[in-house]
Enzyme design. Structure first.
Site, short mmCIF file in Angstrom:
data_model
loop_
_atom_site.label_atom_id
_atom_site.label_comp_id
_atom_site.label_asym_id
_atom_site.label_seq_id
_atom_site.Cartn_x
_atom_site.Cartn_y
_atom_site.Cartn_z
N HIS A 152 -13.28 12.16 89.48
CA HIS A 152 -14.35 13.15 89.58
C HIS A 152 -14.05 14.23 90.61
O HIS A 152 -13.44 13.97 91.64
CB HIS A 152 -15.72 12.49 89.83
CG HIS A 152 -15.85 11.72 91.11
ND1 HIS A 152 -16.24 12.29 92.29
CD2 HIS A 152 -15.68 10.40 91.38
CE1 HIS A 152 -16.30 11.37 93.24
NE2 HIS A 152 -15.96 10.21 92.72
N ASP A 154 -16.40 16.17 92.12
CA ASP A 154 -17.44 16.36 93.12
C ASP A 154 -17.25 15.43 94.31
O ASP A 154 -16.58 14.40 94.22
CB ASP A 154 -18.82 16.12 92.51
CG ASP A 154 -18.93 14.73 91.87
OD1 ASP A 154 -18.12 14.43 90.97
OD2 ASP A 154 -19.79 13.94 92.31
N GLU A 221 -20.32 12.77 89.55
CA GLU A 221 -20.29 11.29 89.60
C GLU A 221 -21.18 10.78 90.72
O GLU A 221 -21.85 9.77 90.56
CB GLU A 221 -18.85 10.82 89.82
CG GLU A 221 -18.65 9.31 89.58
CD GLU A 221 -19.03 8.43 90.75
OE1 GLU A 221 -19.32 7.25 90.54
OE2 GLU A 221 -19.07 8.93 91.89
N HIS A 538 -17.99 8.54 102.10
CA HIS A 538 -19.43 8.80 102.11
C HIS A 538 -19.98 8.97 103.53
O HIS A 538 -21.19 9.02 103.72
CB HIS A 538 -20.22 7.71 101.38
CG HIS A 538 -20.03 7.73 99.89
ND1 HIS A 538 -20.99 7.33 99.00
CD2 HIS A 538 -18.98 8.13 99.14
CE1 HIS A 538 -20.54 7.47 97.76
NE2 HIS A 538 -19.31 7.95 97.82
ZN LIG Z 1 -16.06 8.36 93.78
#
Ligand SMILES: [Zn+2]
Ligand SMILES: *[C@@H]1O[C@H](CO)[C@@H](O)[C@H](O)[C@H]1NC(C)=O
Ligand SMILES: *[C@@H]1O[C@H](CO)[C@@H](O)[C@H](O)[C@H]1NC(C)=O
Length: 569
Positions: A152, A154, A221, A538
């Site tokens: 992905h 993003d 995603e 994250h």
């Molecule tokens: Zn990921």
């Protein structure tokens, strides 16, 4: 930060497995030890490392390149440049075309075009829903099932308040001689750029595939994948068909790490299901100076207490992937306590041992979460004013559904769970569109359960990991082993054990179920050694080691070459 990916397998990690005989890929009967226990009695050894035969010279050439400083600089530049184009997406963004925030992907596309000229001149490209990228590297032999590589574009947004906490700014792509820093450096631009780097390098070295390679890059995603993979999935079903046209799919997912003194790679072969339940109570309003015994808020509180007092039943099924993983740990975990090893072994045929094993393993919350259906009240809302009775109150209960269950079973469970309270409070009860309480009964108010956003998702079909149909899993396992070994100058793939994994979350592959029976969520990267965790995904200080990125590239090169000459998939 202490983050570091080990590029050398510590010599203290003993090789746990039997010496295996030379590889015979052509022979179809290849058994893997870490498979479903149903087959335990059949199993004798793990699959060996797998390297291409026909294109051995090409892999060796590229392997040489990967060791050069020039190539390393190029690989770093490719990833660093990608990190420098921010591609943040947010939850609940309106459709493409209706929100300018999607436009961040246009410069990212320009970046890819400028950085991978051979990919762009050799592969065909279709843009799906404006920003979804769908490449086809057409093979010479149309009778071979294509493979699908996914990633992905993003990244999760960087919380502006945390900018100052980053050692190097989140979109700098700064390279400190060892790590490339920034949001997306690991999740998932390392995967996306890894695929592009591999293909670019293969074309530069004259490779022409026999088996078609399709590449799909979604762009939301991290926000459910509906706009990106949702559209890409539909486009691929249209082009390639709905009856599992791909030999296999590899998307982002589990990596490798050490456990019980052994390095395990755990490609995810399953995914849990998903359901957000909106729990709403209504009752007559009025002045709060003359209240009833229970307001909607009080009732809702009771309902939530009921939920928490009744967690879903946890049971470790012998047919489940977590159980297969545990079997694999038991078989290969060099430093696993003997008692636990024995218990795991016995649990394959003794229910008593299985229950005892559950007790031990369920102490670990992440493991519990993998096995069972979970519930978490995540949102609550009700009331507007101190002197007004709340006419409405609602909560949202998030479920991750066990692979042994289903959306329907979860809905039925919740409906049953709240039935007695609905009755006690005289609420007219509707659950998931069905009237539950008897019509005409006197009602003080209502209780309604609903799929909050219409985003429920069944647990994913489990990719076969043993027996007929598991050839793609075996090919992936062999590729992981040979890549791991080659990157560490080892003789064989004995330094790593491949075990079936799963995660509690979902990837873009939720939209790809009809495209292949063999779906693997795997990034060939990881950590070895307890203090050696990759972190920052994250959160602040996401970074990717340059050496690890080179290994990602080698993984995709080897995977494509192995698939290209495989006769079994
Ligand atoms: Zn990921
Ligand atoms: C890639 O860049 C070239 C050169 O600028 C351009 O001609 C081509 O249209 C671009 N391709 C895509 C798919 O954007
Ligand atoms: C529910 O209804 C019954 C019968 O109409 C009544 O006796 C009881 O008090 C009601 N309970 C509540 C909590 O409203």
């Amino acid at each position: 930060m202490s983050e570091k990916t080990a590029s050398v397998l510590p010599s203290s990690v003993p090789s746990p497995r039997l010496k295996s005989s030379p590889r015979l890929w052509a022979a179809k009967v290849v058994l893997t030890l870490c498979a479903l226990p149903v087959f335990l009695h059949l199993l004798s050894r793990e699959l060996d490392a797998l390297s291409p035969q026909r294109d051995a010279a090409l892999l060796s050439t590229i392997g040489g390149l990967l060791k050069s400083e020039d190539f390393k600089s190029q690989a770093v530049e490719w990833l660093s440049g990608a990190v420098q184009v921010p591609t943040e997406v947010y939850d609940a963004m309106p459709d493409v075309g209706q929100d300018p925030r999607w436009e961040v992907f246009a410069p990212f596309h320009d970046y890819l075009n400028a950085s991978f000229p051979l990919v762009y001149s050799t592969l065909s490209l279709t843009k799906v829903n404006t920003y979804g990228l769908l490449y086809e590297w057409t093979g010479s032999d149309a009778s071979l099932k294509p493979i699908l590589l996914a990633a992905h574009q993003d990244v999760v947004p960087v919380e502006p308040k945390t900018y100052a906490d980053w050692t190097h700014p989140p979109f700098s792509g700064y390279y400190d001689g060892q790590y490339i820093w920034g949001r997306g450096s690991s999740d998932d631009k390392s995967g996306l750029i890894g695929i592009m780097s591999a293909v670019e390098t293969m074309i530069a070295n004259g490779f022409k595939p026999a088996r078609t390679v399709v590449i799909a890059f979604g762009f939301d995603e991290e926000a459910s994948g509906r706009q990106g993979a949702g559209s890409l999935g539909a486009a691929m079903r249209e082009t390639y068909g709905e009856d599992h046209p791909f030999a296999f799919i590899v998307d982002e997912g589990g990596g490798f790490s050490d456990k019980y003194g052994t390095v395990f790679a755990t490609p995810a072969v399953a995914e849990k299901g998903y359901l957000d339940v909106h729990v709403e109570v209504t009752s007559p309003g009025g002045h709060s100076s003359v209240p009833p015994e229970h307001t909607t808020i009080g009732i809702l509180a009771k309902l939530l207490v009921k939920y928490e007092a009744n967690p879903y039943k946890l049971e470790l099924s012998r047919e489940s992937i977590p159980y297969a993983l545990v079997q694999c740990h038991g078989e290969h975990g060099a430093e696993m306590p003997k008692k636990l090893k024995k218990l795991i072994k016995h649990s394959a045929h003794s229910d008593h041992a299985l229950r005892k094993l559950e007790k031990v393993l369920f102490e670990d919350r992440p493991f519990r979460a993998l096995v069972g259906t979970t519930q978490a009240a995540d949102i609550i809302h009700g009331g507007v004013k101190s002197n007004a009775l709340p006419e409405q109150a609602f909560a949202l209960v998030n479920h991750r559904i066990s692979t042994q269950s289903s959306v329907g079973e979860t809905m039925a469970h919740d409906t049953r769970l709240l039935y007695s309270l609905a009755k006690d409070f005289n609420l007219s009860y509707t659950a998931f569109g069905k009237a539950i309480s008897q019509e005409g009964a006197p009602a003080f108010g209502t209780l309604t359960l609903a799929d909050a956003y219409g985003t429920s998702l069944e647990p994913a079909p489990v990719s076969p990991i043993s027996g007929a149909g598991s050839e793609a899993y075996q090919l992936l396992s062999g590729t992981i082993k040979s890549t791991f070994a080659a990157h560490r100058s080892q003789e064989s793939g004995d330094g790593i054990v491949v075990a079936p994994g799963m995660s509690t979350g979902n990837t873009d592959t939720r939209y790809y179920w009809k495209l292949s029976k063999s779906i693997f969520r795997y990034n060939h990267k990881g950590t070895i050694g307890k203090t050696d965790r990759l972190s920052g995904v994250h959160t602040v200080n996401e970074a990717m080691s340059a050496d690890a990125q080179l290994e990602v590239i080698r993984f995709f090169v080897t995977l494509i070459l192995n698939a290209d000459e495989a006769t079994s998939i």
